[in-house]
Write a protein that holds these residues in place. Structure first.
Motif, PDB file in Angstrom:
ATOM      1  N   LEU A  64       0.841  -1.188   0.000  1.00 30.36           N
ATOM      2  CA  LEU A  64       0.000   0.000   0.000  1.00 30.36           C
ATOM      3  C   LEU A  64       0.876   1.238   0.000  1.00 30.36           C
ATOM      4  CD1 LEU A  64      -3.228   0.811   1.586  1.00 30.36           C
ATOM      5  CD2 LEU A  64      -1.328   2.160   2.441  1.00 30.36           C
ATOM      6  N   THR A  65       0.484   2.205  -0.800  1.00 32.25           N
ATOM      7  CA  THR A  65       1.101   3.524  -0.768  1.00 32.25           C
ATOM      8  C   THR A  65      -0.019   4.554  -0.638  1.00 32.25           C
ATOM      9  OG1 THR A  65       1.059   3.723  -3.182  1.00 32.25           O
ATOM     10  CG2 THR A  65       3.083   2.849  -2.184  1.00 32.25           C
ATOM     11  N   PHE A  66       0.323   5.684  -0.035  1.00 33.42           N
ATOM     12  CA  PHE A  66      -0.665   6.765   0.065  1.00 33.42           C
ATOM     13  C   PHE A  66       0.066   8.088  -0.045  1.00 33.42           C
ATOM     14  CE2 PHE A  66       0.734   6.076   4.384  1.00 33.42           C
ATOM     15  CZ  PHE A  66       0.735   7.332   4.965  1.00 33.42           C
ATOM     16  N   ARG A  67      -0.701   9.102  -0.452  1.00 32.15           N
ATOM     17  CA  ARG A  67      -0.125  10.434  -0.614  1.00 32.15           C
ATOM     18  C   ARG A  67      -1.252  11.471  -0.626  1.00 32.15           C
ATOM     19  NH1 ARG A  67      -0.021   8.662  -6.257  1.00 32.15           N
ATOM     20  NH2 ARG A  67      -1.130  10.210  -7.489  1.00 32.15           N
ATOM     21  N   ASP A  68      -0.851  12.711  -0.760  1.00 30.50           N
ATOM     22  CA  ASP A  68      -1.791  13.836  -0.881  1.00 30.50           C
ATOM     23  C   ASP A  68      -2.799  13.883   0.269  1.00 30.50           C
ATOM     24  OD1 ASP A  68      -0.488  14.362  -3.289  1.00 30.50           O
ATOM     25  OD2 ASP A  68      -1.948  13.243  -4.467  1.00 30.50           O
ATOM     26  N   VAL A  69      -2.318  13.617   1.477  1.00 30.86           N
ATOM     27  CA  VAL A  69      -3.190  13.695   2.656  1.00 30.86           C
ATOM     28  C   VAL A  69      -3.455  15.163   2.949  1.00 30.86           C
ATOM     29  CG1 VAL A  69      -3.379  13.209   5.122  1.00 30.86           C
ATOM     30  CG2 VAL A  69      -2.309  11.525   3.585  1.00 30.86           C
ATOM     31  N   GLN A  70      -4.735  15.524   2.950  1.00 30.76           N
ATOM     32  CA  GLN A  70      -5.147  16.895   3.230  1.00 30.76           C
ATOM     33  C   GLN A  70      -6.289  16.856   4.227  1.00 30.76           C
ATOM     34  OE1 GLN A  70      -5.925  19.139  -0.361  1.00 30.76           O
ATOM     35  NE2 GLN A  70      -4.267  18.121  -1.452  1.00 30.76           N
ATOM     36  N   ALA A  71      -6.361  17.861   5.074  1.00 30.23           N
ATOM     37  CA  ALA A  71      -7.454  17.920   6.048  1.00 30.23           C
ATOM     38  C   ALA A  71      -7.602  19.339   6.565  1.00 30.23           C
ATOM     39  CB  ALA A  71      -7.202  16.962   7.207  1.00 30.23           C
ATOM     40  N   ASP A  72      -8.814  19.634   7.000  1.00 34.66           N
ATOM     41  CA  ASP A  72      -9.069  20.840   7.773  1.00 34.66           C
ATOM     42  C   ASP A  72      -9.681  20.375   9.092  1.00 34.66           C
ATOM     43  OD1 ASP A  72     -11.831  20.386   7.280  1.00 34.66           O
ATOM     44  OD2 ASP A  72     -11.880  21.820   5.625  1.00 34.66           O
ATOM     45  N   ALA A  73     -10.371  21.238   9.785  1.00 37.54           N
ATOM     46  CA  ALA A  73     -10.906  20.886  11.098  1.00 37.54           C
ATOM     47  C   ALA A  73     -12.052  19.875  11.032  1.00 37.54           C
ATOM     48  CB  ALA A  73     -11.370  22.142  11.823  1.00 37.54           C
ATOM     49  N   SER A  74     -12.684  19.688   9.874  1.00 35.74           N
ATOM     50  CA  SER A  74     -13.841  18.793   9.810  1.00 35.74           C
ATOM     51  C   SER A  74     -13.792  17.735   8.713  1.00 35.74           C
ATOM     52  CB  SER A  74     -15.128  19.607   9.651  1.00 35.74           C
ATOM     53  OG  SER A  74     -15.092  20.343   8.445  1.00 35.74           O
ATOM     54  N   ARG A  75     -12.979  17.943   7.671  1.00 33.44           N
ATOM     55  CA  ARG A  75     -12.973  17.018   6.535  1.00 33.44           C
ATOM     56  C   ARG A  75     -11.545  16.749   6.084  1.00 33.44           C
ATOM     57  NH1 ARG A  75     -17.776  16.034   5.489  1.00 33.44           N
ATOM     58  NH2 ARG A  75     -17.525  14.992   3.502  1.00 33.44           N
ATOM     59  N   GLY A  76     -11.369  15.647   5.339  1.00 36.60           N
ATOM     60  CA  GLY A  76     -10.054  15.323   4.821  1.00 36.60           C
ATOM     61  C   GLY A  76     -10.139  14.472   3.575  1.00 36.60           C
ATOM     62  N   THR A  77      -9.016  14.373   2.869  1.00 36.74           N
ATOM     63  CA  THR A  77      -8.926  13.555   1.666  1.00 36.74           C
ATOM     64  C   THR A  77      -7.546  12.910   1.606  1.00 36.74           C
ATOM     65  OG1 THR A  77      -8.142  15.404   0.326  1.00 36.74           O
ATOM     66  CG2 THR A  77     -10.534  14.995   0.319  1.00 36.74           C
ATOM     67  N   ALA A  78      -7.459  11.844   0.825  1.00 38.29           N
ATOM     68  CA  ALA A  78      -6.177  11.191   0.566  1.00 38.29           C
ATOM     69  C   ALA A  78      -6.300  10.363  -0.707  1.00 38.29           C
ATOM     70  CB  ALA A  78      -5.761  10.291   1.728  1.00 38.29           C
ATOM     71  N   HIS A  79      -5.164  10.119  -1.313  1.00 35.34           N
ATOM     72  CA  HIS A  79      -5.065   9.225  -2.464  1.00 35.34           C
ATOM     73  C   HIS A  79      -4.288   8.004  -1.980  1.00 35.34           C
ATOM     74  CE1 HIS A  79      -4.264   8.018  -6.672  1.00 35.34           C
ATOM     75  NE2 HIS A  79      -3.128   7.567  -6.146  1.00 35.34           N
ATOM     76  N   TRP A  80      -4.811   6.808  -2.274  1.00 35.36           N
ATOM     77  CA  TRP A  80      -4.057   5.618  -1.886  1.00 35.36           C
ATOM     78  C   TRP A  80      -4.174   4.553  -2.966  1.00 35.36           C
ATOM     79  CZ3 TRP A  80      -6.393   0.861  -0.244  1.00 35.36           C
ATOM     80  CH2 TRP A  80      -7.776   0.905   0.012  1.00 35.36           C
ATOM     81  N   GLU A  81      -3.165   3.686  -2.995  1.00 40.10           N
ATOM     82  CA  GLU A  81      -3.121   2.612  -3.978  1.00 40.10           C
ATOM     83  C   GLU A  81      -2.740   1.325  -3.269  1.00 40.10           C
ATOM     84  OE1 GLU A  81      -0.978   3.564  -7.561  1.00 40.10           O
ATOM     85  OE2 GLU A  81      -1.529   5.693  -7.408  1.00 40.10           O
ATOM     86  N   ALA A  82      -3.456   0.272  -3.606  1.00 41.02           N
ATOM     87  CA  ALA A  82      -3.177  -1.050  -3.046  1.00 41.02           C
ATOM     88  C   ALA A  82      -2.864  -2.010  -4.182  1.00 41.02           C
ATOM     89  CB  ALA A  82      -4.382  -1.559  -2.253  1.00 41.02           C
ATOM     90  N   LYS A  83      -1.846  -2.820  -3.963  1.00 37.21           N
ATOM     91  CA  LYS A  83      -1.510  -3.903  -4.880  1.00 37.21           C
ATOM     92  C   LYS A  83      -1.623  -5.193  -4.088  1.00 37.21           C
ATOM     93  CE  LYS A  83       1.601  -1.133  -7.702  1.00 37.21           C
ATOM     94  NZ  LYS A  83       2.974  -0.945  -8.190  1.00 37.21           N
ATOM     95  N   TYR A  84      -2.329  -6.175  -4.658  1.00 32.75           N
ATOM     96  CA  TYR A  84      -2.538  -7.425  -3.939  1.00 32.75           C
ATOM     97  C   TYR A  84      -2.972  -8.528  -4.896  1.00 32.75           C
ATOM     98  CZ  TYR A  84      -7.408  -5.852  -4.215  1.00 32.75           C
ATOM     99  OH  TYR A  84      -8.621  -5.407  -4.671  1.00 32.75           O
ATOM    100  N   LEU A  85      -2.955  -9.732  -4.374  1.00 28.73           N
ATOM    101  CA  LEU A  85      -3.431 -10.896  -5.113  1.00 28.73           C
ATOM    102  C   LEU A  85      -4.876 -11.131  -4.702  1.00 28.73           C
ATOM    103  CD1 LEU A  85      -2.444 -13.235  -7.001  1.00 28.73           C
ATOM    104  CD2 LEU A  85      -2.174 -14.570  -4.907  1.00 28.73           C
TER     105      LEU A  85
END
Length: 158
Positions: A64-85
């Motif tokens: 798993l990798t993640f990036r672009d974690v953003q947040a304010d006092a009430s909301r947030g976002t992130a981009h993540w990628e999973a590789k698996y079988l």
């Protein structure tokens, strides 16, 4: 909570996921939390932690990798990628997800993961995903299988 604290919470969540630590992931959620993604469209409360624990325990060839974690006092976002079988078919999946969060009392109270179901189904299911990945029929079948698997996992005390 502050924007920094909420960014730290999202980061802690994904770091736990990368370690396949379902209990640590579950601890990031508020008891009243709601989760939704194309496979698990409406989980509530303890179901969310059970889902992550199940997925972590069953994960094969997982990263798993993640990036672009953003947040304010009430909301947030992130981009993540999973590789698996994908265990049901033995096919490799690279899923690309955009996550949105809402916070309450220093925890995640709402979490929505968005990804292309058709892209996922082509990778995970092969030809059936190519042919039917766009359809409500296949999405419903995958959701029913996911719900059944989670119910069995929870019944066994997972």
């Amino acid at each position: 909570m502050s924007a920094d604290e909420n960014r730290a919470l999202i980061t802690r969540f994904y770091e736990a996921f990368a370690r396949r630590d379902g209990a640590a992931m579950a601890a990031c959620y508020h008891p009243e939390a709601r989760f939704s993604d194309p496979a698990f469209p409406n989980l509530r409360g303890a179901e969310i932690g059970a889902m992550w624990t199940m997925l972590c325990q069953r994960a094969q060839e997982f990263s798993l990798t993640f990036r672009d974690v953003q947040a304010d006092a009430s909301r947030g976002t992130a981009h993540w990628e999973a590789k698996y079988l994908f265990s049901k078919t033995g096919r490799h999946v690279h899923n690309i997800i955009e996550a949105e969060f809402a916070f309450k009392d220093g925890l995640i109270v709402a979490h929505d993961d968005r990804f292309s179901f058709w892209r996922w189904s082509r990778q995970a299911l092969g030809l059936p995903g190519v042919l039917l990945g766009w359809s409500a029929f296949l999405r419903g079948k995958v959701q029913a299988e996911a719900a059944k698997g989670l119910a069995i996992f929870q019944k066994k005390g997972g």
